[in-house]
Design a protein around this motif. Structure first.
Motif, PDB file in Angstrom:
ATOM      1  N   GLU A  90      -6.210  13.867  -6.412  1.00 15.13           N
ATOM      2  CA  GLU A  90      -5.827  15.280  -6.506  1.00 15.13           C
ATOM      3  C   GLU A  90      -7.066  16.147  -6.712  1.00 15.13           C
ATOM      4  OE1 GLU A  90      -1.926  16.917  -7.620  1.00 15.13           O
ATOM      5  OE2 GLU A  90      -2.904  17.341  -9.534  1.00 15.13           O
ATOM      6  N   ARG A  91      -8.048  15.641  -7.414  1.00 15.60           N
ATOM      7  CA  ARG A  91      -9.314  16.367  -7.538  1.00 15.60           C
ATOM      8  C   ARG A  91      -9.940  16.571  -6.160  1.00 15.60           C
ATOM      9  NH1 ARG A  91     -14.545  14.504  -8.271  1.00 15.60           N
ATOM     10  NH2 ARG A  91     -13.868  12.349  -8.723  1.00 15.60           N
ATOM     11  N   GLY A  92      -9.741  15.615  -5.269  1.00 11.60           N
ATOM     12  CA  GLY A  92     -10.255  15.725  -3.912  1.00 11.60           C
ATOM     13  C   GLY A  92      -9.305  16.419  -2.952  1.00 11.60           C
ATOM     14  N   LYS A  93      -8.227  17.007  -3.479  1.00 16.06           N
ATOM     15  CA  LYS A  93      -7.263  17.775  -2.678  1.00 16.06           C
ATOM     16  C   LYS A  93      -6.617  16.937  -1.575  1.00 16.06           C
ATOM     17  CE  LYS A  93      -8.296  21.537  -5.000  1.00 16.06           C
ATOM     18  NZ  LYS A  93      -9.210  20.954  -5.984  1.00 16.06           N
ATOM     19  N   PHE A  94      -6.453  15.635  -1.822  1.00 13.09           N
ATOM     20  CA  PHE A  94      -5.742  14.798  -0.860  1.00 13.09           C
ATOM     21  C   PHE A  94      -4.298  15.276  -0.729  1.00 13.09           C
ATOM     22  CE2 PHE A  94      -9.349  12.252  -0.733  1.00 13.09           C
ATOM     23  CZ  PHE A  94      -9.182  11.113   0.061  1.00 13.09           C
ATOM     24  N   ASP A  95      -3.756  15.137   0.466  1.00 14.21           N
ATOM     25  CA  ASP A  95      -2.366  15.535   0.684  1.00 14.21           C
ATOM     26  C   ASP A  95      -1.395  14.512   0.129  1.00 14.21           C
ATOM     27  OD1 ASP A  95      -2.539  18.023   2.573  1.00 14.21           O
ATOM     28  OD2 ASP A  95      -4.028  16.593   3.292  1.00 14.21           O
ATOM     29  N   GLY A  96      -1.747  13.234   0.228  1.00 10.42           N
ATOM     30  CA  GLY A  96      -0.813  12.231  -0.228  1.00 10.42           C
ATOM     31  C   GLY A  96      -1.469  10.897  -0.545  1.00 10.42           C
ATOM     32  N   ILE A  97      -0.735  10.106  -1.297  1.00  9.17           N
ATOM     33  CA  ILE A  97      -1.042   8.694  -1.495  1.00  9.17           C
ATOM     34  C   ILE A  97       0.020   7.939  -0.713  1.00  9.17           C
ATOM     35  CG2 ILE A  97      -1.248   6.806  -3.151  1.00  9.17           C
ATOM     36  CD1 ILE A  97      -1.846   8.926  -5.289  1.00  9.17           C
ATOM     37  N   PHE A  98      -0.404   7.256   0.326  1.00  6.23           N
ATOM     38  CA  PHE A  98       0.546   6.522   1.140  1.00  6.23           C
ATOM     39  C   PHE A  98       0.542   5.066   0.709  1.00  6.23           C
ATOM     40  CE2 PHE A  98       1.460   3.871   4.847  1.00  6.23           C
ATOM     41  CZ  PHE A  98       2.755   4.279   5.082  1.00  6.23           C
ATOM     42  N   LEU A  99       1.675   4.607   0.197  1.00  3.95           N
ATOM     43  CA  LEU A  99       1.798   3.254  -0.345  1.00  3.95           C
ATOM     44  C   LEU A  99       2.481   2.355   0.679  1.00  3.95           C
ATOM     45  CD1 LEU A  99       2.870   4.258  -3.939  1.00  3.95           C
ATOM     46  CD2 LEU A  99       0.702   3.175  -3.308  1.00  3.95           C
ATOM     47  N   ALA A 100       1.685   1.513   1.305  1.00  6.39           N
ATOM     48  CA  ALA A 100       2.241   0.524   2.219  1.00  6.39           C
ATOM     49  C   ALA A 100       2.971  -0.546   1.427  1.00  6.39           C
ATOM     50  CB  ALA A 100       1.121  -0.091   3.050  1.00  6.39           C
ATOM     51  N   ASP A 101       3.754  -1.352   2.125  1.00  6.13           N
ATOM     52  CA  ASP A 101       4.460  -2.444   1.466  1.00  6.13           C
ATOM     53  C   ASP A 101       4.808  -3.489   2.514  1.00  6.13           C
ATOM     54  OD1 ASP A 101       5.628  -3.759  -0.721  1.00  6.13           O
ATOM     55  OD2 ASP A 101       7.610  -2.961  -0.263  1.00  6.13           O
ATOM     56  N   ILE A 102       5.036  -4.690   2.073  1.00  4.78           N
ATOM     57  CA  ILE A 102       5.479  -5.765   2.953  1.00  4.78           C
ATOM     58  C   ILE A 102       6.486  -6.604   2.193  1.00  4.78           C
ATOM     59  CG2 ILE A 102       3.664  -7.406   2.292  1.00  4.78           C
ATOM     60  CD1 ILE A 102       5.020  -6.855   5.859  1.00  4.78           C
ATOM     61  N   VAL A 103       7.544  -6.999   2.862  1.00  9.03           N
ATOM     62  CA  VAL A 103       8.519  -7.923   2.289  1.00  9.03           C
ATOM     63  C   VAL A 103       8.301  -9.263   2.974  1.00  9.03           C
ATOM     64  CG1 VAL A 103      10.957  -8.424   1.957  1.00  9.03           C
ATOM     65  CG2 VAL A 103      10.160  -6.055   1.890  1.00  9.03           C
ATOM     66  N   GLY A 104       8.017 -10.280   2.206  1.00  6.44           N
ATOM     67  CA  GLY A 104       7.698 -11.580   2.772  1.00  6.44           C
ATOM     68  C   GLY A 104       6.228 -11.906   2.586  1.00  6.44           C
ATOM     69  N   VAL A 105       5.837 -13.096   3.029  1.00  5.47           N
ATOM     70  CA  VAL A 105       4.447 -13.531   2.911  1.00  5.47           C
ATOM     71  C   VAL A 105       3.905 -13.885   4.292  1.00  5.47           C
ATOM     72  CG1 VAL A 105       4.746 -14.392   0.562  1.00  5.47           C
ATOM     73  CG2 VAL A 105       5.092 -15.943   2.489  1.00  5.47           C
ATOM     74  N   TYR A 106       2.592 -13.811   4.420  1.00  5.31           N
ATOM     75  CA  TYR A 106       1.941 -14.149   5.687  1.00  5.31           C
ATOM     76  C   TYR A 106       1.756 -15.664   5.763  1.00  5.31           C
ATOM     77  CZ  TYR A 106       0.947  -9.144   5.858  1.00  5.31           C
ATOM     78  OH  TYR A 106       1.068  -7.781   5.900  1.00  5.31           O
ATOM     79  N   PRO A 140      -0.210 -11.572  -4.523  1.00  4.23           N
ATOM     80  CA  PRO A 140       1.052 -10.982  -4.970  1.00  4.23           C
ATOM     81  C   PRO A 140       1.126  -9.484  -4.662  1.00  4.23           C
ATOM     82  CG  PRO A 140      -0.433 -11.259  -6.823  1.00  4.23           C
ATOM     83  CD  PRO A 140      -1.107 -11.915  -5.644  1.00  4.23           C
ATOM     84  N   ILE A 141       2.364  -8.997  -4.601  1.00  2.00           N
ATOM     85  CA  ILE A 141       2.583  -7.583  -4.288  1.00  2.00           C
ATOM     86  C   ILE A 141       3.787  -7.080  -5.072  1.00  2.00           C
ATOM     87  CG2 ILE A 141       3.954  -8.188  -2.229  1.00  2.00           C
ATOM     88  CD1 ILE A 141       2.798  -5.591  -0.948  1.00  2.00           C
ATOM     89  N   ASN A 142       3.661  -5.885  -5.620  1.00  2.00           N
ATOM     90  CA  ASN A 142       4.727  -5.298  -6.435  1.00  2.00           C
ATOM     91  C   ASN A 142       5.399  -4.126  -5.725  1.00  2.00           C
ATOM     92  OD1 ASN A 142       4.325  -7.119  -8.498  1.00  2.00           O
ATOM     93  ND2 ASN A 142       3.069  -5.745  -9.731  1.00  2.00           N
ATOM     94  N   ASP A 143       6.526  -3.725  -6.249  1.00  2.00           N
ATOM     95  CA  ASP A 143       7.321  -2.628  -5.687  1.00  2.00           C
ATOM     96  C   ASP A 143       6.518  -1.324  -5.725  1.00  2.00           C
ATOM     97  OD1 ASP A 143       9.193  -0.517  -5.302  1.00  2.00           O
ATOM     98  OD2 ASP A 143      10.819  -1.769  -6.061  1.00  2.00           O
ATOM     99  N   PRO A 144       6.323  -0.650  -4.584  1.00  4.92           N
ATOM    100  CA  PRO A 144       5.524   0.582  -4.591  1.00  4.92           C
ATOM    101  C   PRO A 144       6.222   1.770  -5.236  1.00  4.92           C
ATOM    102  CG  PRO A 144       6.451   0.228  -2.407  1.00  4.92           C
ATOM    103  CD  PRO A 144       6.773  -1.005  -3.224  1.00  4.92           C
ATOM    104  N   SER A 145       7.549   1.781  -5.243  1.00  9.47           N
ATOM    105  CA  SER A 145       8.253   2.973  -5.723  1.00  9.47           C
ATOM    106  C   SER A 145       8.140   3.155  -7.234  1.00  9.47           C
ATOM    107  CB  SER A 145       9.734   2.910  -5.317  1.00  9.47           C
ATOM    108  OG  SER A 145      10.404   1.855  -5.970  1.00  9.47           O
ATOM    109  N   LEU A 146       7.941   2.070  -7.959  1.00  3.33           N
ATOM    110  CA  LEU A 146       7.997   2.160  -9.418  1.00  3.33           C
ATOM    111  C   LEU A 146       6.763   2.798 -10.036  1.00  3.33           C
ATOM    112  CD1 LEU A 146       9.674  -1.260 -10.306  1.00  3.33           C
ATOM    113  CD2 LEU A 146      10.720   0.985  -9.981  1.00  3.33           C
ATOM    114  N   ILE A 147       5.668   2.856  -9.307  1.00  5.81           N
ATOM    115  CA  ILE A 147       4.468   3.484  -9.861  1.00  5.81           C
ATOM    116  C   ILE A 147       4.402   4.978  -9.561  1.00  5.81           C
ATOM    117  CG2 ILE A 147       3.108   1.368  -9.843  1.00  5.81           C
ATOM    118  CD1 ILE A 147       1.843   2.253  -7.241  1.00  5.81           C
ATOM    119  N   VAL A 148       5.290   5.457  -8.696  1.00  2.54           N
ATOM    120  CA  VAL A 148       5.231   6.860  -8.278  1.00  2.54           C
ATOM    121  C   VAL A 148       5.505   7.835  -9.415  1.00  2.54           C
ATOM    122  CG1 VAL A 148       6.363   8.595  -6.813  1.00  2.54           C
ATOM    123  CG2 VAL A 148       5.632   6.410  -5.835  1.00  2.54           C
TER     124      VAL A 148
END
Length: 471
Positions: A48-64, A82-90
């Motif tokens: 926000e200090r850098g006036k970014f428009d957004g934080i885009f949180l990618a996600d994947i269900v499953g493993v490679y 490991p990967i956690n739910d992106p919505s909970l940190i918003v």
């Protein structure tokens, strides 16, 4: 004539590894702290200090688990696991900021629309209208197996289901509650007027629902809609639904053709070309001078993992690259994975015949995107060139060393862009993400958007009485 202002998202993931693999091993990297809320709130404040428009949180269900027939390399290298739910940190990030938006990825193939619609309404309330949804349909067989299926649904069928899904959530967000349904009248003991809350009925080819939306109307009702599909079917979906589209950004000429195609298809759906903001993915390594940037880049690449990158790419395409010799031509194989990634290595590729060596050579920082390396002036030159030549509106800035790469961009590149008049000096005062992207007074979907067609209108009858009809 005013210069076009560049839009910027920080491209991230609630995981250790994202796109540029292996850099978590760099001694200054802090991405292993992804389970700590302070890590995320500090990042949000920096952006926000850098006036970014957004934080885009990618996600994947499953493993490679395509490369070498299993997940060992991704697990060892932390390739989005490991990967956690992106919505909970918003909500935590929203609490310490006032303007920056949050794009949350959610896979509609495995999310019941009734509950998902409530989650997004909740986030829109808690962020005061600063949330967006990145619509994905998935591409991993491992995800399908995790959800009890033998294999994933075919590519085009996933998009057919997605169209039906969108009709359901549009109805829930736009149709169920009238704007003045909630009055909070303590004396009359009326919180909501029952006659202004409506049951949504939908009987589609894939989804059926008969229910009232669980949330009262949020500031945007429908979140800002993001999408990244670049297959022919994916572009059609984006042209109908998306307000922001992400493209790979491998080549300006190719990107321009994709951008023009998306905008043309949007027009065919009755929308204006600029109803869609298009972001190119980009990785930046910047230093105060060109030499300093090159030295930083060489330092970073010592920690990068090309094997992690190729394990990621194997699952993106559904092709196990471990089966190929270094200079053996990679054959085009139709899979149900990410179609745009598969097409990139087909015989029709503008880069000619692909080999495993070619793929590995691209992964200087553990990801397929060639990084832009240079001084603030050189980085600014390249960004402006992309805006002018490729026709994009902005960029998804991919992280490298965290949080250093974003701090460097904010401290070095943002002032240079502002000095050139191509980046905002401050945020638009309008409160919602949609307004900040498209202009004040546009907090909700425009009337020409497919989702707006499901709105409930309340025209006035000839005798002056109020009558309710479904749009």
């Amino acid at each position: 004539m005013a210069k076009k202002k560049i839009l910027l998202n920080a491209f991230n993931m609630n995981a250790v590894g994202h796109i540029n693999h292996g850099l978590w091993t760099h001694p200054r990297d802090r991405s292993a702290h992804y389970t700590d809320l302070d890590y995320w709130t500090s990042l949000a404040q920096t952006l926000e200090r850098g006036k970014f428009d957004g934080i885009f949180l990618a996600d994947i269900v499953g493993v490679y688990d395509v490369y070498q027939g299993g997940p060992d390399t991704p697990l060892r290298e932390s390739v989005q696991i490991p990967i956690n739910d992106p919505s909970l940190i918003v909500p935590a990030m929203a609490h310490v900021t006032k303007h920056i938006g949050f794009g949350v990825t959610s896979n509609l193939t495995y999310e019941p629309p009734y509950l998902f619609a409530r989650r997004m309404s909740t986030l829109d309330h808690l962020t005061k209208g600063r949330v967006g949804w990145n619509i994905v349909t998935g591409y991993l067989d491992s995800a399908a197996r995790g959800m009890g299926l033998a294999q994933q649904i075919s590519h085009d069928d996933r998009y057919d289901r997605a169209d039906d899904y969108m009709d359901v959530v549009y109805k829930l967000w736009e149709q169920s509650w009238e704007d003045d349904a909630v009055v909070r009248d303590r004396e009359a003991r009326i919180f909501s007027h029952p006659d202004k809350v409506h049951r949504v009925k939908h009987d589609g080819p894939y989804y059926s629902i008969d229910a009232i939306h669980l949330s009262e109307p949020s500031p945007q009702r429908t979140p800002v809609l993001y999408q990244a599909g670049s297959s022919s079917r994916g572009v059609d979906f984006a042209a109908r639904h998306a307000e922001c589209v992400f493209v790979g950004g491998q080549n300006k000429q190719l990107t321009r053709s994709i951008v023009d195609d998306i905008r043309a298809r949007a027009v065919s759906f009755g929308r204006a070309p600029d109803d869609i903001k298009i972001f190119a993915g980009i990785t930046v390594v910047v230093g105060e001078t060109e030499r300093a940037a090159q030295e930083k880049f060489e330092e970073y690449r010592r920690y990068a993992s090309a094997e992690g990158g190729i394990a990621h790419f194997s699952s993106s395409t559904g092709i196990d690259f471990s089966q190929y010799e270094l200079d053996e031509p990679i054959s085009y194989v139709k899979t149900e994975s990410m179609q745009s990634a598969v097409e990139a290595i087909s015989k029709k590729s503008v880069s000619g015949v692909w080999t495993k060596r070619k793929v590995l050579e691209q992964m200087t920082l553990g990801g397929r995107a060639k990084p832009v390396v240079g001084s603030p002036q050189q980085i600014a030159d390249e960004l402006v060139s992309w805006i002018e030549e490729a026709g994009v509106d902005g960029f998804n800035l991919t992280r490298t060393v965290m949080p250093e790469s974003f701090e460097d961009f904010v401290d070095l590149v943002v002032p240079e862009l502002q000095n050139r008049g191509v980046y905002k000096e401050d945020y638009d005062p309008a409160p919602t993400l949609r307004e900040k992207l498209f202009g004040g007074g546009r907090a909700r979907l425009p009337e020409v958007h497919a989702g707006a067609q499901h709105r409930r209108h309340t025209p006035v009858a000839q005798n002056g009485a109020r009558s309710t009809v479904d749009a």
